[in-house]
Write a protein that holds these residues in place. Structure first.
Motif, PDB file in Angstrom:
ATOM      1  N   TRP A 234       0.846  -1.195   0.000  1.00  0.00           N
ATOM      2  CA  TRP A 234       0.000   0.000   0.000  1.00  0.00           C
ATOM      3  C   TRP A 234       0.879   1.242   0.000  1.00  0.00           C
ATOM      4  CZ3 TRP A 234       1.053  -2.972   4.209  1.00  0.00           C
ATOM      5  CH2 TRP A 234       1.504  -2.345   5.377  1.00  0.00           C
TER       6      TRP A 234
ATOM      7  N   THR B  43       1.109   5.507   1.425  1.00  0.00           N
ATOM      8  CA  THR B  43       0.600   6.525   2.352  1.00  0.00           C
ATOM      9  C   THR B  43       0.979   7.905   1.841  1.00  0.00           C
ATOM     10  OG1 THR B  43       2.609   6.204   3.686  1.00  0.00           O
ATOM     11  CG2 THR B  43       0.606   5.078   4.426  1.00  0.00           C
TER      12      THR B  43
ATOM     13  N   SER C 241      -6.222   0.722   7.511  1.00  0.00           N
ATOM     14  CA  SER C 241      -7.072   0.474   6.342  1.00  0.00           C
ATOM     15  C   SER C 241      -8.345  -0.249   6.749  1.00  0.00           C
ATOM     16  CB  SER C 241      -6.320  -0.377   5.316  1.00  0.00           C
ATOM     17  OG  SER C 241      -6.232  -1.727   5.766  1.00  0.00           O
ATOM     18  N   SER C 242      -9.251  -0.344   5.809  1.00  0.00           N
ATOM     19  CA  SER C 242     -10.414  -1.203   6.007  1.00  0.00           C
ATOM     20  C   SER C 242      -9.989  -2.662   5.860  1.00  0.00           C
ATOM     21  CB  SER C 242     -11.506  -0.858   4.998  1.00  0.00           C
ATOM     22  OG  SER C 242     -11.002  -0.970   3.675  1.00  0.00           O
TER      23      SER C 242
ATOM     24  N   TYR D 130      -9.444  -6.256   4.357  1.00  0.00           N
ATOM     25  CA  TYR D 130      -9.258  -6.886   3.045  1.00  0.00           C
ATOM     26  C   TYR D 130      -9.170  -8.390   3.234  1.00  0.00           C
ATOM     27  CZ  TYR D 130      -8.462  -2.419   0.743  1.00  0.00           C
ATOM     28  OH  TYR D 130      -8.624  -1.158   0.232  1.00  0.00           O
TER      29      TYR D 130
END
Length: 202
Positions: free
Chosen positions: A11, A13, A72-73, A75
């Motif tokens: 990811w 940021t 994060s949400s 996954y």
């Protein structure tokens, strides 16, 4: 890069921050990657020692140098199922047969190793050298065979997951040694012309 036992999470940021993933088989997670304290805006974590054929939940978490944490949400990903299917063997053929050798070939539907068991009965008793390099096109030349002899053989291939495949019994016959007939001596009953001539006296 999801495999049987691993997966890579990445990811980004908006500001430089540390790197960590929390994961597990439910949203309770329960497991976490090692905290990477070096701050960056591009984050990557590889999770290992996962269980095959299993769905995992994960969240990515990063904290900036000021101590602000972003999470994060949830996954999900599913690890791959183990390969339990053996290769399919087809197109078995024997070529180049001589009195003392023959070449056996076959194909498989996936890369696999190569070996032939052979002998003068279905007990076989002999085996070619195992070719560990995996391929779908297999060739083995059998040598030191006996002329005028029928041989039984099976071909064997094992895929990268260790699933073995073996063909049904096959046969071929080496060439016959040609029989050489020695020449036959013959006698003639014709009279000797020289002997039949009258001898002239001096």
């Amino acid at each position: 890069n999801v495999t049987l036992s691993a997966a890579t999470i990445n990811w980004t940021t908006s500001t430089s921050s540390d790197t960590q993933v929390f994961y597990g088989t439910s949203t309770a997670y329960g497991l976490s990657s090692v905290l990477q304290t070096t701050t960056t805006t591009s984050h990557i974590v590889t999770l290992n020692s996962l269980t095959a054929s299993t769905t995992y939940h994960c969240i990515a978490q990063s904290k900036d140098t000021s101590g602000n944490t972003a999470t994060s949400s949830d996954y999900m990903f599913t690890t791959l199922a183990p390969d339990v299917t053996a290769p399919v063997i087809s197109a078995i053929a024997v070529s180049g047969i001589t009195q003392t050798s023959a070449t056996v070939s076959w194909t498989t539907n996936e890369p696999a190793d190569t070996q032939v068991n052979y002998g003068t009965t279905t007990a076989y008793g002999l085996a070619s050298t195992l070719q560990t390099a995996t391929t779908t096109a297999h060739t083995v030349t059998l040598g030191s065979l006996t002329a005028s002899t029928t041989y039984h053989f099976i071909v064997k291939s094992r895929d990268a997951a260790g699933n073995p495949a073996t063909s049904t019994d096959q046969t071929f016959a080496t060439l016959v040694v040609p029989v050489v007939t020695p020449p036959t001596a013959t006698t003639s009953t014709a009279p000797c012309l020289e002997c039949a001539q009258p001898r002239q006296m001096d």
